[in-house]
Design an enzyme around this catalytic site. Structure first.
Site, PDB file in Angstrom:
ATOM      1  N   TRP A  80       0.833  -1.198   0.000  1.00 23.46           N
ATOM      2  CA  TRP A  80       0.000   0.000   0.000  1.00 23.46           C
ATOM      3  C   TRP A  80       0.867   1.246   0.000  1.00 23.46           C
ATOM      4  O   TRP A  80       2.064   1.205   0.291  1.00 23.46           O
ATOM      5  CB  TRP A  80      -1.024   0.017   1.150  1.00 23.46           C
ATOM      6  N   HIS A  92      -9.971  17.015 -12.029  1.00 24.49           N
ATOM      7  CA  HIS A  92     -10.595  17.428 -10.768  1.00 24.49           C
ATOM      8  C   HIS A  92     -11.839  18.265 -10.983  1.00 24.49           C
ATOM      9  O   HIS A  92     -12.096  18.777 -12.063  1.00 24.49           O
ATOM     10  CB  HIS A  92      -9.588  18.147  -9.870  1.00 24.49           C
ATOM     11  N   HIS A  98     -14.960  27.395  -4.534  1.00 23.34           N
ATOM     12  CA  HIS A  98     -13.579  27.585  -4.998  1.00 23.34           C
ATOM     13  C   HIS A  98     -13.324  29.047  -5.331  1.00 23.34           C
ATOM     14  O   HIS A  98     -12.243  29.564  -5.101  1.00 23.34           O
ATOM     15  CB  HIS A  98     -13.339  26.698  -6.232  1.00 23.34           C
TER      16      HIS A  98
END
Ligand SMILES: [Zn+2]
Lengths: 277, 414
Positions: A80, A92, A98
């Protein structure tokens, strides 16, 4: 069969009309391949270019990854990693909060956006030739209207995706396309954004380059019009999209839920499109 | 006469790469005074404050009057070579591989008579020589006698080369070519005869002035390297790690904030990510190959250079978070030095005062120029110095810090 619904191999659902049968038909057509799933996401990797601000300003983290263990003395049977990135890294989502113009709107952050806003139809406007000829190409209202004359009116609550094939620039230098005057990438002009927001009630705007606005958008009025008007009206943004060339001009459904970050301004995400085969 | 050092032939790839042996490294605590001075490029001996006698070897009490009031003082090293010999046999592994080895005895003008390693150009005794304290591959000071006047190929004496890290014919990695300092370092390394200089470039889409000039140098190869990205560092190490002889880590982030004038920790974290974790990533990726090649012929792996800052010694509050990141890097460089020592690879730390760069735009001169800093590094590599304080500001800070670190802290607090 008490459910009164069965699914045949051909993907045709019988029985109840209404929501349930639509979903079952969707499931069946996904299985049969009549509906294709197109991944519109860039791979999160350290080499993928990051938005760059002047160095004295705060910076968004690029994607970084550190191995925790890989079947070794740090963890014998498992592999991992820890990764880090900013809310605006890679492919994104931009939430209304924002931008300063959207900061006081209700349900404006990644954790409070109505989930039904995160699935919707997509209109894909092909600006490939124009962007290839001029990296600073600006999508105008008249360009959109010409598109509508061919493909029909953009429906309310649709995503408008600006296809430029910018995602095919796999060399980060060509993708970022900087010179001494800054970045040169295509985007919408202010009038086009206002038209989409006010007269078409789109749910958001998506692009293939590193911002929803053009590379030189700080010189537009207002600066960064797509951020300013979209987020000011509670609409969303998607950037660094890929594979828009695999979408039809109309008829695709976009699935784009950001991570549920408390009061988040955006998040990297997996963007999928359902497309008729 | 010492012959000019010629480019070594390519090594026979079917032969085993030899492992490094080190000269004897044990020293008493008092003898480490000699090492501490030599690390800065100084030849210091103790002088008795009561009878003025200069001492050698280092002692706890004056060898003439038994006073314990001894002080380390800079010495000229001038003296008379009164005897010389050539070692033909040794059971010490390091010297055994390097025989024959010239040794001599010098009567220093300041008093003591000392045993020295002897440069090949020193004339037969009796002859005037200059004695210097040099760090050997164990990182300990030994005395080395050089001719009192410069000779044609003085730096090329095979014995002297065992103490130095000359870049000539070596392959160097400079981790950042973007900064004016990085470009000056590359230029001076090439001028000093480096065979090949790999120059790191992060964020390749950001063009920078000087890139074309770097590319124009035939010895230079621009390579992708971002110290914040472990995979980028590992990838480059996989590609060139087995060929690098000198690592020059000049990549740094410098912002001009203290605690109160910048909200949050983002800029401080970036400084730490490059200045501290960047060094750690680089050392993990390039350190093992460098150690393994420390005895790989006369131009094998030899040195690791860190760009620190005089602010690493004591915090300069207007650049407070930068200072902290450099202090962390200084601490880690000591760990690196300890780990590289087993192979005899020298870790050189640069402690410049304010550099004449964009982040010191509002700092009033004197500021050290990239060229001065680059020259100081070349000199340090050629003389085998460990800690370099280039420029007047750094020298002044060093003296104030050595004299009274607490006083310096208060002075820097303004
Ligand atoms: Zn005395």
């Amino acid at each position: 069969m008490d459910s009164a619904i069965s699914i045949e191999a051909g993907g045709v659902a019988r029985g109840d009309v209404g929501g349930a049968s639509v979903l079952l038909r969707l499931a069946a057509e996904l299985v049969s391949g009549q509906i294709r799933v197109v991944d519109l996401t860039q791979t999160l990797a350290p080499e993928f270019p990051q938005i760059s601000l002047p160095p004295e300003m705060g910076q968004c983290w690029p994607f970084r990854i550190e191995e925790v263990s890989r079947y070794d003395e740090r963890g014998p049977a498992w592999y991992w990693n820890n990764f880090s990135c900013g809310e605006h890294t890679g492919t994104h989502f931009d939430a209304p909060i924002h931008w300063v113009s959207g900061r006081d709107l209700p349900r404006n952050a990644t954790d409070t956006i109505p989930p039904e806003d995160l699935i919707g139809p997509a209109c894909v406007i092909d600006c490939t030739a124009e962007s290839a000829a001029d990296a600073d190409f600006l999508l105008s209202r008249s360009f959109i209207e010409r598109w509508e004359s061919v493909h029909g009116r953009i429906p309310a609550r649709a995503w408008v995706l600006m296809r430029t094939d910018w995602s095919k620039r796999t060399d980060p230098v060509a993708y970022q396309n900087y010179d001494e005057t800054g970045q040169h990438t295509p985007g919408p002009d202010a009038e086009a954004v206002r038209f989409l927001v006010e007269e078409r009630q789109v749910i958001g705007f998506g692009s293939e380059s590193i911002g929803t606005d053009a590379g030189q958008a700080q010189y537009q009025r207002p600066p960064f019009p797509c951020h300013y008007y979209m987020h000011g009206a509670g609409r969303y943004g998607l950037q660094c999209l890929a594979n828009l060339d695999q979408l039809p001009p109309t008829g695709a459904i976009l699935i784009c839920p950001p991570l549920k970050i408390r009061n988040g301004s955006g998040s990297p995400l997996r963007v999928l499109a359902l497309v008729p085969a | 006469m010492v012959r000019e050092f010629a480019r070594p032939r390519r090594k026979n790839p079917v032969l085993r790469t030899r492992l490094p042996n080190l000269p004897p490294g044990g020293r008493s605590r008092v003898a480490l005074g000699l090492t501490a001075a030599a690390a800065l490029g100084r030849f210091e001996l103790q002088r008795c404050r009561d009878c003025q006698a200069v001492q050698y070897p280092p002692v706890e009490a004056c060898s003439r009057c038994l006073s314990v009031r001894l002080r380390w003082e800079l010495q000229s090293g001038d003296g008379l070579l009164i005897a010389q010999t050539e070692l033909a046999h040794s059971n010490d592994l390091f010297f055994r591989e390097r025989l024959p080895w010239r040794l001599g005895m010098v009567r220093l003008d300041c008093g003591p008579t000392v045993v020295v390693h002897l440069h090949g150009d020193c004339l037969p005794a009796p002859a005037r020589v200059r004695v210097d304290a040099r760090l050997d591959r164990s990182g300990q000071a030994v005395l080395f006698a050089l001719p009192d006047t410069e000779t044609a190929n003085m730096a090329d004496d095979p014995q002297l080369r065992e103490f130095t890290c000359d870049p000539r014919f070596r392959k160097v990695l400079v981790t950042d070519g973007r900064s004016p300092l990085g470009q000056a370092l590359v230029e001076h390394l090439v001028k000093a005869g480096a065979d090949l200089v790999w120059v790191g470039q992060a964020e390749p889409w950001k063009q920078f002035p000087g890139l074309d000039a770097l590319r124009a140098m035939p010895q230079v190869s621009i390579v992708p390297l971002d110290l914040t990205d472990s995979s980028s560092v590992r990838e480059l190490a996989a590609e060139i790690g087995g060929r690098v002889d000198i690592v020059v880590n000049n990549a740094e982030v410098h912002r001009t904030h203290g605690i109160g004038d910048r909200q949050g920790i983002e800029t401080a974290r970036l400084e730490m990510d490059v200045n501290y974790f960047g060094l750690l990533r680089l050392a993990q990726a390039f350190g093992p190959a460098l150690r393994a090649r420390a005895a790989d012929g006369p131009t094998g792996a030899v040195a690791w250079v860190n760009l620190l800052s005089i602010y690493a010694l004591s915090n300069y509050p207007p650049h407070g978070t930068f200072s902290a990141s450099k202090a962390a890097a200084l601490s880690l460089s000591q760990c690196l030095r300890a780990e590289m020592r087993s192979a005899g690879v020298r870790v050189v730390n640069l402690f410049p005062g304010p550099m004449d760069d964009e982040w010191n735009q509002t700092v009033v001169p004197p500021k050290v120029s990239p060229a001065v800093l680059a020259r100081a590094l070349i000199t340090a590599l050629k003389s085998g110095v460990e800690d370099v304080f280039p420029g007047d500001v750094a020298q002044e800070w060093l003296e104030r810090w050595r004299d009274n670190p607490k006083a310096l802290e208060r002075e820097l607090a303004g």
